[in-house]
Enzyme design. Structure first.
Site, PDB file in Angstrom:
ATOM      1  N   TYR A 202      58.593 -14.956 -46.696  1.00 12.71           N
ATOM      2  CA  TYR A 202      59.223 -13.803 -46.042  1.00 12.71           C
ATOM      3  C   TYR A 202      58.831 -13.696 -44.592  1.00 12.71           C
ATOM      4  CZ  TYR A 202      60.696 -12.645 -50.667  1.00 12.71           C
ATOM      5  OH  TYR A 202      61.286 -12.700 -51.887  1.00 12.71           O
TER       6      TYR A 202
ATOM      7  N   TYR B 111      66.756  -0.160 -51.090  1.00 12.82           N
ATOM      8  CA  TYR B 111      66.987  -1.536 -51.478  1.00 12.82           C
ATOM      9  C   TYR B 111      65.665  -2.137 -51.944  1.00 12.82           C
ATOM     10  CZ  TYR B 111      67.896  -6.528 -51.089  1.00 12.82           C
ATOM     11  OH  TYR B 111      67.995  -7.863 -51.343  1.00 12.82           O
TER      12      TYR B 111
ATOM     13  N   HIS C 293      69.495  -7.335 -55.491  1.00  8.93           N
ATOM     14  CA  HIS C 293      70.243  -8.548 -55.838  1.00  8.93           C
ATOM     15  C   HIS C 293      69.510  -9.316 -56.922  1.00  8.93           C
ATOM     16  CE1 HIS C 293      71.640  -7.940 -51.555  1.00  8.93           C
ATOM     17  NE2 HIS C 293      72.779  -8.004 -52.226  1.00  8.93           N
TER      18      HIS C 293
ATOM     19  N   ASN D   1      69.815 -14.775 -64.358  1.00  9.77           N
ATOM     20  CA  ASN D   1      68.513 -14.187 -64.668  1.00  9.77           C
ATOM     21  C   ASN D   1      68.682 -13.024 -65.643  1.00  9.77           C
ATOM     22  OD1 ASN D   1      65.915 -13.307 -64.742  1.00  9.77           O
ATOM     23  ND2 ASN D   1      65.648 -13.224 -62.503  1.00  9.77           N
TER      24      ASN D   1
ATOM     25  N   ILE E 166      68.121  -8.839 -65.531  1.00  5.51           N
ATOM     26  CA  ILE E 166      69.267  -7.929 -65.642  1.00  5.51           C
ATOM     27  C   ILE E 166      69.035  -6.934 -66.777  1.00  5.51           C
ATOM     28  CG2 ILE E 166      71.745  -7.795 -66.127  1.00  5.51           C
ATOM     29  CD1 ILE E 166      71.827 -10.719 -64.868  1.00  5.51           C
TER      30      ILE E 166
ATOM     31  N   TYR F 177      66.465  -4.268 -65.782  1.00  2.00           N
ATOM     32  CA  TYR F 177      66.968  -3.183 -64.934  1.00  2.00           C
ATOM     33  C   TYR F 177      67.941  -2.281 -65.700  1.00  2.00           C
ATOM     34  CZ  TYR F 177      64.619  -5.067 -60.887  1.00  2.00           C
ATOM     35  OH  TYR F 177      63.662  -5.469 -60.013  1.00  2.00           O
TER      36      TYR F 177
ATOM     37  N   TYR G  70      73.035 -17.474 -52.535  1.00  2.00           N
ATOM     38  CA  TYR G  70      71.843 -18.311 -52.295  1.00  2.00           C
ATOM     39  C   TYR G  70      72.258 -19.670 -51.781  1.00  2.00           C
ATOM     40  CZ  TYR G  70      69.803 -14.742 -55.332  1.00  2.00           C
ATOM     41  OH  TYR G  70      69.401 -13.565 -55.871  1.00  2.00           O
TER      42      TYR G  70
END
Lengths: 165, 893
Positions: free
Chosen positions: A34, A77, A116, A121, A125, A128, A143
């Site tokens: 990052y 976000y 995102h 995955n 998912i 969440y 990506y």
């Protein structure tokens, strides 16, 4: 699973004094290095970014960016959420996410939280979805270096925005 | 005394004194000037004016005035007293004592002067004088409590404890029955406990315990009461009572090791060296088992048995001790257990134990024989322990493998990085150790400890500027040098000095070593205030303890290191004096013109910069001085920040002698003291003093290689000296001849024979062989033989650990020393190179020998650049696009 003996899980904020802890975590959790902007956002997000400690060991983190929209509304976000492999399955990820959900619900100008996820995955998912997130959009070729290159936008609307919807 | 002043001036004089006492210096000066207008030669006024100026930072004037005042009025006790005060303020206590004595000759019963004198005598340990002054004070003012106590303490310090007891009893005789009043109960209780400690010191144990019981109600400090009683009971062999009391004390604090020791003494299960028969071990075992049931929260009760238990019992106890601590995550577990590593059998047991735990957690997730799972951190702490374990055993490869595994498991634990840094240091890779310590530091920028540890590693890697920059992060005003010095941060100054010494910068090294010496002088100085304070507050036991601590102060490790460092600097300075400016010019002339210009420019710039800095600093100092007059003295700028002036000393050996004296006085049981004494005195050509050093070495360790080297060097040198010419020289040579037979090594042997015998006695030891080889060369024999002797030294395996490899006898430090001998003493570069290649094999992490795994090794340097430490994908167009991919795969709950 889980330890027989209860170990304490606690959260702590991210400051410039312990920023390296987050960097270390990210370096092993995600295949991305990052940039400075990420860490500036982290420091600016205040309570929305947390490190998780498992009996005083830093083992996970949630990092958010607060996106200001017109009219004073804010979108949260979730940039990253991750827990070190040996410490998964202990409820640490849940605790981190619940912290952000809780915080968002208390702030009236926050209408949605989104992130995102790579389309394959499923674990993520499902994770969440349990918290009321839903897939709201698919972005092709999001990506560049991994397959599948597509991602979902996963969103949870809260407060008044939810009513509107 | 001079002519008395008229009433008006006499009042003004009183005003000066009062203003001085109340620190209203300006007012005092005004009054003094008013008197001096009329009586310009009045001695006492001149003196007082001087004393006042002294407090206003006008020292030179102060001395001038005080001396003038004294000259004008030699018969005035005031003038002498003032002179004494002036010296005292400059810490010149000997001179001050002289002045006070003169003042007292004129005014023998002046209580104020007597009291001031007594403080100085206590400070200077003029004990006979101290007793005398204290006695006088008591006879002048027996109504004062402090005078009784002061007299008693002075007798005690002057090794007359029984007299001190008499005085205290006489003092008690003057008190009323209902003494003390409520507000003095603590003080009185302290006095009683002090008296009882005196009785104990005199061996009057029975009387001490009687007194203790008699005064129980008046002793406020109940804990001390019990502790003293218990210790007296043990000394009186009244063990039953002692046992009961120690059990009471343990119930108050079950983590006090001294109570356990006392209890063991009472039940007849105590040995100084920790050796016990198997029968005793069984008894101890059951004693601690029952104590453990009583004090379940105590960690001492669980830890102590590990010291005396053996074999299977040790294994079980260690297992029980270690498991919960690994589960909990106690980073200090290894240092807690490290004393056990002095017993190889216990180390073996611990190794097996920990490996079993590791294996079990990895396969079943829990400890052996347990069905419940351990938290994930247990494996990391187990690996952490094992890394330190293998580090301790010298198996650096295995240690690093373990710590890397732990780091992979949980990369966020700072202790892991610290330990990795330590392992690398032990392996000899100081550069990598410093890097790793820096990584640890970055993980918590608010932690002073990891910061300090990093600074230390950087200094060990001779990265002084970087270390300074890092240290400054935790000093308050950012002016790190003075700040660290003001905080008496001695580990820093020592590590810094040693690094400069290694780099050959003797000036800066000396600066640091002498700074540490200065701290010790300050600590000695710091006791001054307590001579009056402790008497007043009656904290007599602590006072005596503090004085005894001060008497042994210079025996401390840090002081010794600083003194050794300073002496080594001075010896080196003597052997190769610093270049004079003309020599530097010569060297400059040899350089090509372009370089010369550059160098000159550089120098000029540096000079200008230094000048500017000094100016700014002194300006700041001035500003501070003006705004706060007299309140806080602003320190003057150090005129010699880099120790260049220290290098200019005329006589480095004399400077070395100062510190040597302190070492001889306070660290006479350290070999190094006498080795240095030998080196210094040989250079000074003080034959008898060198001989004395040899005799001390003989006393301490005749088998030591350095002692052997010094002995042979000495007699070789003496034999080669010209025949004695003067009477003095004859006397010296006679003494040396007479003393020679006292060295059993040399008895009836030539030096060469002695050297050979020494080799026979120690032929397996590297350092001994090196010393013998050096002496072979020194005595004029074949250099080749000498080098061969070193090269043929065996490096035996001392500890083998099956597949994990083995540890050899040689220590890295010793091998470095031998390498230096080969290079500098023998001047044999080929041999030195051969040695280096050989040692690089033994010490793959050593940067000195450029071992294969060290950071100085060529291949390592290259590989580093291709593997950035963090992450594999360098950059991504948008931040945080790939997230939650890997991490959340396992996160479904």
């Amino acid at each position: 699973m889980g330890a027989g003996r209860a170990a304490s899980i606690s959260l702590d904020g991210v400051r410039d004094k312990n920023l390296m802890q987050l960097k270390k975590l990210n370096s092993v959790l995600f295949p991305v290095r990052y940039n400075e902007k990420y860490y500036a956002d982290v420091l600016a997000s205040g309570e929305f970014t947390k490190l998780a400690y498992y009996s005083d060991i830093c083992v996970g983190s949630i990092a958010c960016r607060l996106e200001k929209k017109e009219g004073g509304a804010v979108r949260v976000y979730i940039m990253t959420l991750g827990v070190l492999a040996p410490y998964r399955g202990l409820g640490i990820g849940t605790k981190l996410l619940e912290h952000v959900l809780d915080l968002s619900s208390k702030q009236s100008n926050i209408g949605e939280i989104y992130l995102h996820v790579q389309t394959n995955n499923e674990d993520a998912i499902n994770f969440y979805k349990k918290f009321g997130f839903e897939i709201t959009e698919t972005i092709q070729n999001y990506y560049t270096n991994i397959t599948p290159p597509d991602c979902y936008v996963v969103t949870k609307y809260i407060g008044q925005s939810e009513l509107k919807k | 005394m001079g002519a008395p002043l008229p009433p008006k001036e006499a009042n003004l004089f009183k005003l000066i004194v009062k203003s001085y006492e109340t620190k209203q210096y300006k007012k005092g000066l005004k009054a003094a000037d008013a008197i001096l207008k009329k009586f310009p030669d009045h001695g006492e006024t001149l003196s007082m004016r001087g004393l006042t100026l002294n407090c206003m930072d006008r020292k030179p004037e102060a001395y001038e005035l005080v001396r003038l005042g004294l000259k004008n009025d030699l018969k005035s006790h005031v003038c002498w007293h003032v002179y004494g005060l002036l010296y005292r303020s400059d810490r010149e206590y000997r001179e001050a004592i002289k002045c006070y004595r003169n003042a007292l000759r004129i005014d023998p019963d002046n209580i104020e002067i007597l009291r001031d004198l007594s403080l100085l005598q206590a400070q200077m340990r003029d004990l006979a004088g101290f007793v005398e002054t204290r006695q006088q004070l008591l006879s002048l003012k027996p109504s004062h409590r402090m005078n009784w106590i002061g007299f008693a303490v002075s007798q005690h310090l002057n090794s007359n404890a029984s007299k001190a007891i008499d005085i205290l009893e006489a003092y008690e005789g003057t008190l009323e029955e209902d003494y003390p009043p409520d507000n003095e109960r603590c003080e009185h209780g302290e006095m009683l406990l002090y008296k009882i400690s005196l009785l104990e010191e005199c061996g009057l144990l029975e009387k001490a315990i009687l007194e203790l019981h008699k005064k129980e109600s008046k002793i406020v400090d109940k804990l001390s009461y019990k502790e003293v009683e218990a210790s007296l009971l043990v000394k009186l062999n009244r063990l039953h009572g002692g046992e009961k009391l120690y059990r009471v004390l343990l119930s108050m604090n079950p983590d006090n090791y001294r109570y356990y020791e006392g209890l063991q003494k009472c039940v007849g299960l105590y040995s100084q060296n920790g050796q016990y028969s198997s029968d005793e071990i069984d008894q101890l075992d059951s004693l601690y088992k029952s104590l453990g049931q009583q004090y379940t929260w105590s960690s001492a009760v669980k830890r102590i048995p590990l010291d005396f238990l053996e074999d299977v019992k040790f294994q079980n106890a260690a297992d029980n001790y270690i498991r919960p601590l690994l589960t909990k995550g106690v980073p200090s577990l290894f240092s807690d257990l490290s004393p056990l590593y002095d017993h190889p059998s216990k180390a073996d047991i611990l190794e097996k134990l920990l490996l079993d735990l590791e294996e079990s957690i990895k396969t079943t997730g829990g400890y052996p024989g347990r069905s419940d799972k351990e938290p994930p951190s247990t494996l990391m702490w187990t690996l952490f322990y094992l890394a330190q374990h293998y580090d301790r055993r010298g198996l650096y490869d295995v240690a690093l493998a373990k710590i890397d595994e732990a780091l992979q498991h949980t990369p966020t634990v700072i202790d892991l990085y610290s330990v990795k840094s330590k392992i690398l240091k032990h392996g000899g890779d100081f550069t990598a150790a410093a890097e790793m310590a820096d990584e640890a530091r970055c993980m918590d920028l608010a932690d002073r400890y990891v910061n300090s540890q990093c600074v230390k590693r950087m200094l060990q890697a001779d990265q002084v500027p970087l270390a300074e920059k890092t240290a400054v992060l935790f000093t308050k005003d950012g002016d790190q040098h003075n700040n660290l010095h003001d905080m008496q941060c001695m580990w820093y100054e020592l590590a810094c000095g040693e690094s400069y010494f290694r780099q050959g910068d003797l000036g800066r090294a000396l600066k640091k070593f002498l700074a540490v010496e200065k701290h010790y002088a300050d600590i000695t100085e710091d006791q001054f205030d307590f001579h009056s304070y402790c008497l007043r507050k009656m904290t007599l036991r602590s006072y005596i303890e503090m004085l005894r601590f001060q008497d042994r102060l210079h025996a401390q490790d840090y002081f010794r290191k600083a003194a050794v460092g300073a002496i080594k600097c001075y010896i080196k300075l003597y052997d190769s004096p610093s270049k004079s400016s003309t020599e530097e010019e010569d060297e400059l002339a040899k350089l090509p013109a372009s370089q010369k210009k550059k160098l000159r420019q550089k120098q000029r710039k540096a000079e200008a910069r230094a000048k500017k800095e000094a100016e700014v600093k002194s300006e700041e100092a001035n500003v501070g001085g003006v705004s706060k007059p007299g309140k806080r003295q602003v320190k003057p700028v150090d005129p010699d920040p880099h120790g260049e002036k220290l290098l200019q000393t005329e006589d480095p050996l004399m400077e070395a002698g100062k510190y040597l004296k302190l070492l001889q006085k306070h660290s006479s049981d350290f070999l190094e003291t006498h080795l240095l004494s030998f080196e210094v005195n040989m250079r000074k050509k003080k034959i008898l003093l060198a001989l004395q050093a040899l005799k001390q070495l003989q006393r301490l360790d005749p088998g030591n290689p350095d002692a052997h080297r010094s002995l042979l060097k000495f007699f070789h040198k003496v034999a080669s000296m010209p025949a004695p010419a003067t009477d003095g020289e004859k006397l010296i040579s006679e003494v040396v001849e007479a003393e020679r037979p006292t060295f059993s090594h040399l008895l009836g042997k030539s030096l060469m024979e002695a050297n050979t015998v020494f080799l026979e006695q120690h032929k397996d030891s590297l350092l001994h062989r090196a010393a013998v080889a050096e002496m072979i060369y020194c005595l004029g024999q074949n250099k080749g033989d000498a080098v061969k002797l070193i090269e043929e030294s065996p490096n035996n395996v001392v500890y083998s650990n099956g597949s994990h490899g083995s540890v050899r006898e040689w220590k890295l430090k010793d091998c470095v020393a031998v390498h230096k001998i080969l290079g500098t003493v023998f001047n044999d570069n080929d041999a030195a190179t051969r040695w280096k290649i050989r040692c690089a094999e033994y010490f793959p992490y050593s940067t000195y020998f450029e071992g294969q795994r060290s950071s100085t090794h060529a291949s390592k340097k290259d590989s580093k650049q291709t593997h950035p430490e963090n992450g594999s994908i360098e950059s991504h167009p948008s931040n945080a696009k790939i997230e939650n991919t890997k991490a959340l795969k396992d996160l479904a709950i």
